[in-house]
Design an enzyme around this catalytic site. Structure first.
Site, PDB file in Angstrom:
ATOM      1  N   THR A  49       0.824  -1.201   0.000  1.00 26.36           N
ATOM      2  CA  THR A  49       0.000   0.000   0.000  1.00 26.36           C
ATOM      3  C   THR A  49       0.861   1.255   0.000  1.00 26.36           C
ATOM      4  O   THR A  49       0.591   2.213  -0.733  1.00 26.36           O
ATOM      5  CB  THR A  49      -0.926   0.018   1.226  1.00 26.36           C
ATOM      6  N   THR A  50       1.924   1.270   0.817  1.00 21.91           N
ATOM      7  CA  THR A  50       2.833   2.413   0.862  1.00 21.91           C
ATOM      8  C   THR A  50       3.550   2.577  -0.469  1.00 21.91           C
ATOM      9  O   THR A  50       3.970   3.684  -0.819  1.00 21.91           O
ATOM     10  CB  THR A  50       3.839   2.245   2.013  1.00 21.91           C
ATOM     11  N   TYR A 112     -13.315  -3.163  -0.198  1.00 19.52           N
ATOM     12  CA  TYR A 112     -14.503  -2.636  -0.864  1.00 19.52           C
ATOM     13  C   TYR A 112     -15.646  -3.638  -0.979  1.00 19.52           C
ATOM     14  O   TYR A 112     -16.792  -3.310  -0.706  1.00 19.52           O
ATOM     15  CB  TYR A 112     -14.170  -2.079  -2.271  1.00 19.52           C
ATOM     16  N   TYR A 138      -2.572  -9.832   5.725  1.00 18.33           N
ATOM     17  CA  TYR A 138      -2.510  -8.435   6.132  1.00 18.33           C
ATOM     18  C   TYR A 138      -3.902  -7.966   6.517  1.00 18.33           C
ATOM     19  O   TYR A 138      -4.799  -7.890   5.682  1.00 18.33           O
ATOM     20  CB  TYR A 138      -1.948  -7.609   4.973  1.00 18.33           C
ATOM     21  N   ARG A 143      -8.712   0.368   6.382  1.00 18.15           N
ATOM     22  CA  ARG A 143      -8.738   0.575   4.937  1.00 18.15           C
ATOM     23  C   ARG A 143      -9.696  -0.382   4.232  1.00 18.15           C
ATOM     24  O   ARG A 143     -10.315  -0.029   3.233  1.00 18.15           O
ATOM     25  CB  ARG A 143      -7.333   0.401   4.335  1.00 18.15           C
ATOM     26  N   LYS A 166       0.277  -9.683   9.341  1.00 21.67           N
ATOM     27  CA  LYS A 166       0.596  -8.285   9.614  1.00 21.67           C
ATOM     28  C   LYS A 166      -0.678  -7.664  10.163  1.00 21.67           C
ATOM     29  O   LYS A 166      -1.695  -7.584   9.468  1.00 21.67           O
ATOM     30  CB  LYS A 166       1.033  -7.561   8.341  1.00 21.67           C
ATOM     31  N   ILE A 209       6.146  -4.182  10.040  1.00 18.67           N
ATOM     32  CA  ILE A 209       6.228  -3.701   8.666  1.00 18.67           C
ATOM     33  C   ILE A 209       5.910  -2.217   8.748  1.00 18.67           C
ATOM     34  O   ILE A 209       4.776  -1.825   8.989  1.00 18.67           O
ATOM     35  CB  ILE A 209       5.277  -4.469   7.742  1.00 18.67           C
TER      36      ILE A 209
END
Length: 295
Positions: A49-50, A112, A138, A143, A166, A209
């Site tokens: 994502t980053t 989503y 994750y 999000r 994570k 992370i």
């Protein structure tokens, strides 16, 4: 005694450096990888994502992972971000990353479309079945909306290729619950929340992370090493140095603040892709002050 883990310590959620036009800056990527190797970062997440994975084409996604693997050259593990809200797409990304030499894959809870826990169980099982390398799950409900329940994680931990989780909930109590539920000694618990990472690792987590590791790789490495050795005073000292930037990470959506911070430090260009935009003027002074003196 320090925890020994193939996936632990300070793992950077690496940004994808870009030019003003949004094109990936491959030369800068090489410099960033070298910086992290020198700073003793324990692992690199590429195309997470980053790393702005939602804006990468499939070809860019695969090239970014393959080049990061080549640049790391076995000196540090590379974990490929291969999650998607389509199971088929996530499988394709995972297979490609495994073929291109990633040491593991990081697969996010589908976003989503809000699957049920049964849907999550089937989704991650299908991905792990298709993978030839370890898969780290994750969980980031802030999000994705959907939360990977502890009992679902327990069932998934029984898959031989699902290596860990994570956890970006920021709730250290989740770690304690999961450790009691899951009997596998080799299952890895990684924080995905810089603000609570110190407490998470001191409570038995194997690493973090980290977004903050982009701007302070050596400090984050010291924090993780101290926590692994149960050296609380040293761990909290390193954590306190990161406190201001950790708080400011939320001033705009990740990775907007950290990409601007890297640009401010002269480590990367200002490029970022729409729909994300450069950090707003009102936040720049605070972010600049927060990263001054970090290493």
């Amino acid at each position: 005694m320090a925890k020994q883990s193939p996936f632990g310590g300070s793992i950077v959620a690496l940004v994808t450096p870009m030019g003003d036009d949004g094109a990936i800056d491959w030369d800068c990527l090489e410099r960033l990888v070298e910086w992290h190797v020198e700073a003793k970062t324990a692992g690199i997440v590429a195309a997470g994502t980053t790393g702005e994975s939602p804006t990468l084409s499939f070809a860019e996604h695969r090239e970014l992972i393959a080049k990061t693997v080549k640049l790391a050259a076995g000196r540090v593990p590379v974990i490929a971000g291969t999650g998607a809200n389509s199971t088929t797409e996530a499988i394709d990304l995972t297979r490609s990353a495994c073929d291109d030499g990633a040491d593991a894959c990081l697969s996010v809870v589908p976003y989503y479309n809000k699957p049920s826990q049964e849907g999550l169980l089937r989704h991650f099982t299908a991905i792990a079945d298709a993978a030839s390398k370890p898969v780290i799950l994750y969980n980031v409900p802030g999000r994705t909306i959907t939360d990977l329940a502890d009992n679902t994680l327990l069932l998934l931990s029984e898959h031989e290729r699902i290596a860990g989780v994570k956890d970006a909930t920021g709730d250290v109590n989740r770690l304690r619950i999961q450790q009691k539920l899951i009997s596998r000694a080799d299952f890895r618990y990684l924080s995905g929340d810089d603000g609570t990472a110190c407490d998470y690792m001191l409570a038995g987590g194997h690493g973090v992370i980290s977004v903050s590791a982009n701007v302070a790789p050596a400090t984050c490495a010291r924090l993780a090493a101290a926590a692994a050795a149960n050296e609380e005073e040293q761990a909290f000292e390193a954590s306190d140095r990161l406190l201001a930037f950790n708080r400011l990470q939320a001033c705009e959506a990740n990775p907007i603040p950290v990409k601007w911070a890297l640009h401010h430090l002269g480590k990367a260009g200002p490029g970022i892709r729409l729909p994300l935009t450069p950090l707003g003027e009102k936040h720049r002074k605070g972010v600049a002050m927060a990263v001054e003196g970090l290493e």
